[in-house]
Design a protein around this motif. Sequence first.
Motif, mmCIF file in Angstrom:
data_model
loop_
_atom_site.group_PDB
_atom_site.id
_atom_site.type_symbol
_atom_site.label_atom_id
_atom_site.label_comp_id
_atom_site.label_asym_id
_atom_site.label_seq_id
_atom_site.Cartn_x
_atom_site.Cartn_y
_atom_site.Cartn_z
ATOM 1 N N ILE A 20 1.033 -0.913 0.334
ATOM 2 C CA ILE A 20 -0.252 -0.067 0.176
ATOM 3 C C ILE A 20 0.635 1.241 -0.496
ATOM 4 O O ILE A 20 0.786 1.871 -0.410
ATOM 5 C CB ILE A 20 -1.129 -0.252 1.383
ATOM 6 C CG1 ILE A 20 -1.767 1.370 1.197
ATOM 7 C CG2 ILE A 20 -0.101 -0.194 1.795
ATOM 8 C CD1 ILE A 20 -3.201 0.877 1.718
ATOM 9 N N ALA A 21 1.930 1.183 0.577
ATOM 10 C CA ALA A 21 2.752 2.390 0.439
ATOM 11 C C ALA A 21 3.757 3.445 -0.821
ATOM 12 O O ALA A 21 3.144 3.748 -1.151
ATOM 13 C CB ALA A 21 4.823 1.637 1.551
ATOM 14 N N LEU A 24 0.248 4.888 -2.672
ATOM 15 C CA LEU A 24 0.259 5.844 -1.615
ATOM 16 C C LEU A 24 1.076 6.520 -2.046
ATOM 17 O O LEU A 24 1.076 8.027 -2.456
ATOM 18 C CB LEU A 24 0.546 4.976 0.043
ATOM 19 C CG LEU A 24 -0.936 5.178 0.410
ATOM 20 C CD1 LEU A 24 -0.422 5.102 2.345
ATOM 21 C CD2 LEU A 24 -2.080 6.145 0.590
ATOM 22 N N MET A 25 2.785 6.260 -2.617
ATOM 23 C CA MET A 25 3.297 6.824 -3.527
ATOM 24 C C MET A 25 3.158 7.595 -4.764
ATOM 25 O O MET A 25 3.656 8.665 -4.981
ATOM 26 C CB MET A 25 4.671 6.471 -3.949
ATOM 27 C CG MET A 25 5.017 6.215 -2.210
ATOM 28 S SD MET A 25 6.097 7.227 -1.616
ATOM 29 C CE MET A 25 7.562 7.783 -2.318
ATOM 30 N N PRO A 27 0.416 9.831 -6.020
ATOM 31 C CA PRO A 27 0.233 11.246 -6.342
ATOM 32 C C PRO A 27 1.390 12.021 -6.146
ATOM 33 O O PRO A 27 1.328 12.718 -7.782
ATOM 34 C CB PRO A 27 -1.046 11.456 -5.399
ATOM 35 C CG PRO A 27 -1.720 10.300 -5.107
ATOM 36 C CD PRO A 27 -0.183 8.991 -4.686
ATOM 37 N N CYS A 28 2.539 11.394 -5.484
ATOM 38 C CA CYS A 28 3.459 12.542 -5.694
ATOM 39 C C CYS A 28 4.810 12.135 -6.773
ATOM 40 O O CYS A 28 5.283 12.414 -6.851
ATOM 41 C CB CYS A 28 4.835 12.167 -4.537
ATOM 42 S SG CYS A 28 3.454 11.705 -2.442
ATOM 43 N N PHE A 79 -4.469 14.523 -3.448
ATOM 44 C CA PHE A 79 -4.319 13.223 -3.180
ATOM 45 C C PHE A 79 -5.344 12.573 -2.925
ATOM 46 O O PHE A 79 -4.906 11.618 -3.314
ATOM 47 C CB PHE A 79 -4.693 13.490 -1.055
ATOM 48 C CG PHE A 79 -3.180 12.003 -0.991
ATOM 49 C CD1 PHE A 79 -3.794 11.347 -0.139
ATOM 50 C CD2 PHE A 79 -2.120 11.532 -1.408
ATOM 51 C CE1 PHE A 79 -2.719 10.684 0.659
ATOM 52 C CE2 PHE A 79 -1.197 10.075 -1.075
ATOM 53 C CZ PHE A 79 -1.780 10.199 0.254
ATOM 54 N N ILE B 12 -0.923 1.856 7.942
ATOM 55 C CA ILE B 12 -1.708 2.566 6.933
ATOM 56 C C ILE B 12 -1.538 4.179 7.160
ATOM 57 O O ILE B 12 -1.729 4.938 6.810
ATOM 58 C CB ILE B 12 -2.888 2.100 6.522
ATOM 59 C CG1 ILE B 12 -2.356 0.990 5.595
ATOM 60 C CG2 ILE B 12 -3.689 3.253 5.935
ATOM 61 C CD1 ILE B 12 -4.068 -0.415 5.840
ATOM 62 N N PHE B 15 2.032 5.798 7.330
ATOM 63 C CA PHE B 15 2.307 5.848 5.807
ATOM 64 C C PHE B 15 1.629 6.627 5.463
ATOM 65 O O PHE B 15 2.089 7.835 4.564
ATOM 66 C CB PHE B 15 2.197 4.392 5.118
ATOM 67 C CG PHE B 15 3.466 3.388 4.883
ATOM 68 C CD1 PHE B 15 3.480 2.601 5.497
ATOM 69 C CD2 PHE B 15 4.347 3.888 4.606
ATOM 70 C CE1 PHE B 15 4.460 1.365 5.518
ATOM 71 C CE2 PHE B 15 5.563 3.636 4.375
ATOM 72 C CZ PHE B 15 5.887 2.387 5.152
ATOM 73 N N ILE B 19 3.722 10.471 3.876
ATOM 74 C CA ILE B 19 2.836 11.110 2.801
ATOM 75 C C ILE B 19 2.376 12.161 1.957
ATOM 76 O O ILE B 19 2.616 13.629 1.799
ATOM 77 C CB ILE B 19 2.602 9.700 1.512
ATOM 78 C CG1 ILE B 19 3.759 8.629 1.447
ATOM 79 C CG2 ILE B 19 2.472 10.443 0.551
ATOM 80 C CD1 ILE B 19 3.206 7.508 0.685
ATOM 81 N N PHE B 20 1.472 12.375 2.774
ATOM 82 C CA PHE B 20 1.075 13.243 3.111
ATOM 83 C C PHE B 20 1.167 14.872 3.824
ATOM 84 O O PHE B 20 0.947 15.935 3.178
ATOM 85 C CB PHE B 20 -1.168 13.163 4.009
ATOM 86 C CG PHE B 20 -1.784 14.293 3.818
ATOM 87 C CD1 PHE B 20 -2.026 14.947 5.714
ATOM 88 C CD2 PHE B 20 -2.339 14.789 3.089
ATOM 89 C CE1 PHE B 20 -3.089 16.110 5.369
ATOM 90 C CE2 PHE B 20 -2.842 16.214 3.071
ATOM 91 C CZ PHE B 20 -3.850 16.453 4.171
ATOM 92 N N LEU B 23 5.171 14.753 1.584
ATOM 93 C CA LEU B 23 5.930 14.381 0.192
ATOM 94 C C LEU B 23 4.858 15.629 -0.632
ATOM 95 O O LEU B 23 5.402 16.167 -1.430
ATOM 96 C CB LEU B 23 5.762 12.984 -0.494
ATOM 97 C CG LEU B 23 6.668 12.261 0.065
ATOM 98 C CD1 LEU B 23 6.884 10.762 0.173
ATOM 99 C CD2 LEU B 23 8.503 12.611 0.047
ATOM 100 N N MET B 24 3.774 15.482 0.059
ATOM 101 C CA MET B 24 3.546 15.867 -0.959
ATOM 102 C C MET B 24 3.095 17.694 -1.406
ATOM 103 O O MET B 24 3.473 18.519 -2.334
ATOM 104 C CB MET B 24 1.158 15.879 -1.071
ATOM 105 C CG MET B 24 0.881 13.640 -1.675
ATOM 106 S SD MET B 24 0.442 13.851 -2.658
ATOM 107 C CE MET B 24 -0.058 15.188 -3.677
ATOM 108 N N LYS B 27 5.076 19.906 -3.344
ATOM 109 C CA LYS B 27 4.706 19.879 -4.897
ATOM 110 C C LYS B 27 3.842 21.089 -5.018
ATOM 111 O O LYS B 27 3.631 21.631 -5.352
ATOM 112 C CB LYS B 27 4.643 18.576 -4.856
ATOM 113 C CG LYS B 27 5.426 17.747 -4.890
ATOM 114 C CD LYS B 27 4.852 16.420 -5.769
ATOM 115 C CE LYS B 27 6.211 15.222 -5.891
ATOM 116 N NZ LYS B 27 7.017 15.802 -7.373
#
Lengths: 227, 55
Positions: A20-21, A24-25, A27-28, A79, B12, B15, B19-20, B23-24, B27
């Motif tokens: 799932i990681a 989840l990546m 969108p980046c 996202f 979950i 992670f 990312i939220f 990383l996002m 951008k």
Amino acid sequence: MTMNLFNQFLSPTFLGLPLIAIALMAPCLLYPSPAPWWQSNRWMTLQNWFIGSFIKQTLSPINTKGHSWALLLATLMVFLITLNTLGLLPYTFTPTTQLSLNMAFAVPLWLATVIMGFRNSPTHALGHLLPEGTPTPLVPILIIIESISLLIRPLALGVRLTANLTAGHLLIQLVSSAAFSLLLSQTTAASLAVGLLLLLTILEIAVAMIQAYVFVLLLSLYLQENV
Amino acid sequence: MPQLNPAPWFLILVFSWLIFLALMPPKILTHQFPHEPSTLTAHKPKANSWTWAWQ
């Protein structure tokens, strides 16, 4: 039979590593950062337009204090909409079908709006629990009802997104397996099922985008109430 | 329903928030919304650029 259908929502692992990681990546990886040129390419212009108009629409009913949430709401929108729409491609995993992910976003963000409201203006925040013009005998029961509706918001937010996407994916799997199994024996029925599948896919594309929007819109409404 | 399996819930959560949050936003932040070019005859240029508010 039921277990077989829901297996598509099992959080995928490979040799014990959660995949799932990687999902989840996505969108980046799909959105390169814009470069500082004055005129960018079409993809960058499109992104810029989308983010700009989305923020304008979302933040216009919120007063200036809530504008610091702009980045969070924009990031959340990009996202969610990316995860939802990418999940419609065959053989992809949609992380937003996982209740854990949706609740992981819904509960902290809702709680943040509530805590902000209670810290900045506690009377005003408590006042939301009683609508104006309520007849006096109804006041206690209405406060209870409004409190319950307040507490159920994060649950509703998370479950709405999960249920919509799960139901869509499930329907697509059901109809496509029906079409496939009927393909040789009853071709007309199979072609009807394929037609239904096409309409369903169009619906699911719309639902994917609308549900992401609704999630962020409701959060902005909860923010508007408390700021 | 496999979504109700509590085993990967915490992972979950970690992670997705990682990312939220990490990383996002860079951008999204690099998107700028500059002034729209105004015509020569405009006496008062409308200053309507917007930046990601922090206050």
